[in-house]
Design a protein around this motif. Structure first.
Motif, mmCIF file in Angstrom:
data_model
loop_
_atom_site.group_PDB
_atom_site.id
_atom_site.type_symbol
_atom_site.label_atom_id
_atom_site.label_comp_id
_atom_site.label_asym_id
_atom_site.label_seq_id
_atom_site.Cartn_x
_atom_site.Cartn_y
_atom_site.Cartn_z
ATOM 1 N N GLU A 58 0.802 -1.225 0.000
ATOM 2 C CA GLU A 58 0.000 0.000 0.000
ATOM 3 C C GLU A 58 0.835 1.276 0.000
ATOM 4 O O GLU A 58 0.305 2.362 -0.250
ATOM 5 C CB GLU A 58 -0.921 -0.006 1.233
ATOM 6 N N GLY A 59 2.153 1.150 0.279
ATOM 7 C CA GLY A 59 2.989 2.343 0.354
ATOM 8 C C GLY A 59 2.599 3.246 1.511
ATOM 9 O O GLY A 59 2.701 4.474 1.418
ATOM 10 N N THR A 60 2.169 2.641 2.612
ATOM 11 C CA THR A 60 1.744 3.393 3.786
ATOM 12 C C THR A 60 2.342 2.742 5.034
ATOM 13 O O THR A 60 3.146 1.835 4.950
ATOM 14 C CB THR A 60 0.203 3.400 3.916
ATOM 15 N N GLY A 61 1.906 3.230 6.197
ATOM 16 C CA GLY A 61 2.296 2.604 7.449
ATOM 17 C C GLY A 61 3.602 3.145 8.009
ATOM 18 O O GLY A 61 4.316 3.920 7.355
ATOM 19 N N PRO A 62 3.939 2.730 9.232
ATOM 20 C CA PRO A 62 5.102 3.295 9.924
ATOM 21 C C PRO A 62 6.447 2.916 9.318
ATOM 22 O O PRO A 62 7.441 3.618 9.541
ATOM 23 C CB PRO A 62 4.967 2.722 11.342
ATOM 24 N N TYR A 63 6.514 1.822 8.555
ATOM 25 C CA TYR A 63 7.800 1.395 7.994
ATOM 26 C C TYR A 63 8.093 2.017 6.638
ATOM 27 O O TYR A 63 9.235 2.008 6.173
ATOM 28 C CB TYR A 63 7.854 -0.130 7.853
ATOM 29 N N HIS A 64 7.071 2.559 5.991
ATOM 30 C CA HIS A 64 7.253 3.089 4.637
ATOM 31 C C HIS A 64 8.273 4.226 4.571
ATOM 32 O O HIS A 64 9.110 4.244 3.657
ATOM 33 C CB HIS A 64 5.910 3.541 4.063
ATOM 34 N N PRO A 65 8.275 5.201 5.494
ATOM 35 C CA PRO A 65 9.288 6.261 5.417
ATOM 36 C C PRO A 65 10.717 5.734 5.541
ATOM 37 O O PRO A 65 11.630 6.271 4.903
ATOM 38 C CB PRO A 65 8.936 7.165 6.608
ATOM 39 N N TYR A 66 10.910 4.687 6.327
ATOM 40 C CA TYR A 66 12.250 4.094 6.449
ATOM 41 C C TYR A 66 12.658 3.401 5.152
ATOM 42 O O TYR A 66 13.827 3.444 4.760
ATOM 43 C CB TYR A 66 12.283 3.098 7.612
ATOM 44 N N LEU A 67 11.698 2.777 4.485
ATOM 45 C CA LEU A 67 11.990 2.148 3.198
ATOM 46 C C LEU A 67 12.349 3.209 2.162
ATOM 47 O O LEU A 67 13.287 3.029 1.374
ATOM 48 C CB LEU A 67 10.779 1.334 2.732
#
Length: 396
Positions: A344-353
């Protein structure tokens, strides 16, 4: 690693890959993001020496700050450190003596000179780095090279975007290329990207996720001895940090537990393809997992560290299997937060990715912006990058 220079730069990396598709060196790009701040080359070299000690793997320094590069020219790097010298600096007579004094250091001439390079400097350069767009020989046909004067030094090709461009560069005599055409490699590989033995790993991950007993897991792994060997090699590597050697899969489960074991099965899943052109893709998968874990090392608990590691390692599975994530993750169980980031390109881990991807693409302003969004300092990000490269070297 805690020194002033790491507070004012952005570090990014890319692989240097030879014709056998082996990673022969890491290119470390150093971008200055704080104007008017003095930076010392010896601090940078000290940080690099922790990752690439004397006699270790090779690193090529691409210094984007002229001030820092000038200071580096008057330092004494380790023998495995290569320094990229922009052609405009090499052609400036004011730098001739400094470059001559670095004869014991491997120098790479970066870019095609727009003026005459002093003749006495030519032996100082081991290779030149030539961007494909600037390569006057890029349109040579087979056999045509014999009619042209030989290149005075070997060359490394940058700016390669497709497999055909890569093959043509090697055919023209390139000793290596910088970066890797991941998207085109997948297109060229097609269905070959998924190997039959990957099904064993997928089954193992599902069984571990379901908590199956040790005997059932062991029976699955025994169907592929090569994968069992690879798993033992990873778990016994210095990067894992165990004080005792693990001698069997059963022993691994008893000592590690299912959650820690799952991260190494994830790593194997991302590195099990036998397609030679997939090697650098697998290389990138490992580093993504390690970097994401390093980025949250001071803020997350063990469960979160395990999840972000899997998120990074799995972030290229769509390329390796040539399938979209929403389809892949119907068969491979992942935590909800990992699913959000990958599908989905969302959630708490997406910015780290996203920050991890920026580090791979040498986009310093984006690295800075994403770090600020995560309330991270450049020092924290740079320490994570260097820590990642240290651990990755221990796994190879």
């Amino acid at each position: 690693m805690d020194n002033n220079v790491l507070r004012n730069i952005a570090l990014s990396y890319s692989p240097m890959i030879d014709r056998q598709r082996s990673v022969v060196a890491t290119r470390l790009t150093v971008s200055a993001l704080r104007t008017g701040v003095p930076m010392q080359a010896d601090q940078l070299l000290a940080a690099i020496a922790e990752v690439w000690p004397e006699g270790g793997a090779r690193v090529s320094l691409n210094i984007m700050s002229e001030t820092l590069l000038n200071d580096l020219l008057r330092a004494t790097p380790l023998s495995n450190v290569m320094i990229e010298i922009p052609s405009f600096i090499a052609c400036d007579p004011a730098n001739t003596q400094a470059l001559l004094s670095l004869r014991g250091t491997t120098l790479l001439l970066h870019g095609r000179p727009t003026s005459t390079l002093p003749r006495e400097l030519l032996p100082c350069f081991k290779y030149s780095i030539i961007d494909l767009a600037d390569d006057r020989r890029r349109n040579e046909v087979p056999g045509q090279a014999a009619t042209r004067p030989a290149r005075s030094v070997g060359f490394i090709q940058s700016g390669v975007r497709t497999v055909s461009e890569m093959e043509a560069s090697f055919a023209r005599g390139a000793v290596a290329i910088l970066g890797w055409p991941i998207e085109d490699v997948v297109t060229q590989s097609g269905s070959r990207a998924g190997q039959p033995d990957l099904a064993v790993l997928v089954e193992l991950i599902r069984r571990v996720d379901d908590g199956d007993d040790v005997d059932k897991l062991d029976a699955v792994l025994k169907r592929d001895p090569a994968l069992a060997f690879q798993l033992m090699r990873y778990i016994n590597s210095p990067a894992f940090g165990l004080s005792v050697e693990i001698s069997s899969f059963r022993h691994a489960i008893m000592l590690l537990g299912y959650k820690r074991l799952k991260r190494w099965l994830a790593l194997l899943l991302a590195t099990a393809s036998k397609d030679v052109n997939m090697r650098p893709v697998m290389y990138a998968s490992v580093r993504r997992g390690l970097l994401m874990e390093q980025l949250i090392a001071n803020t997350g608990d063990e469960e979160i560290r395990g999840e972000v590691f899997i998120c990074g390692v799995f972030s290229l599975l769509d390329r390796l299997f040539n399938k979209p994530f929403h389809e892949l993750l119907q068969t491979i169980p992942v935590p909800e937060r990992v699913y959000q980031a990958l599908v989905e390109g969302t959630g708490p881990y997406h910015p780290y990715l996203e920050l991890t991807k920026a580090v791979e693409t040498e986009t310093a302003p984006v690295i800075n912006e994403l770090a600020e969004g995560l309330l991270m300092s450049l020092l924290e990000v740079n320490r994570a990058v260097l820590g990642t490269l240290t651990m990755a070297a221990q796994l190879e």
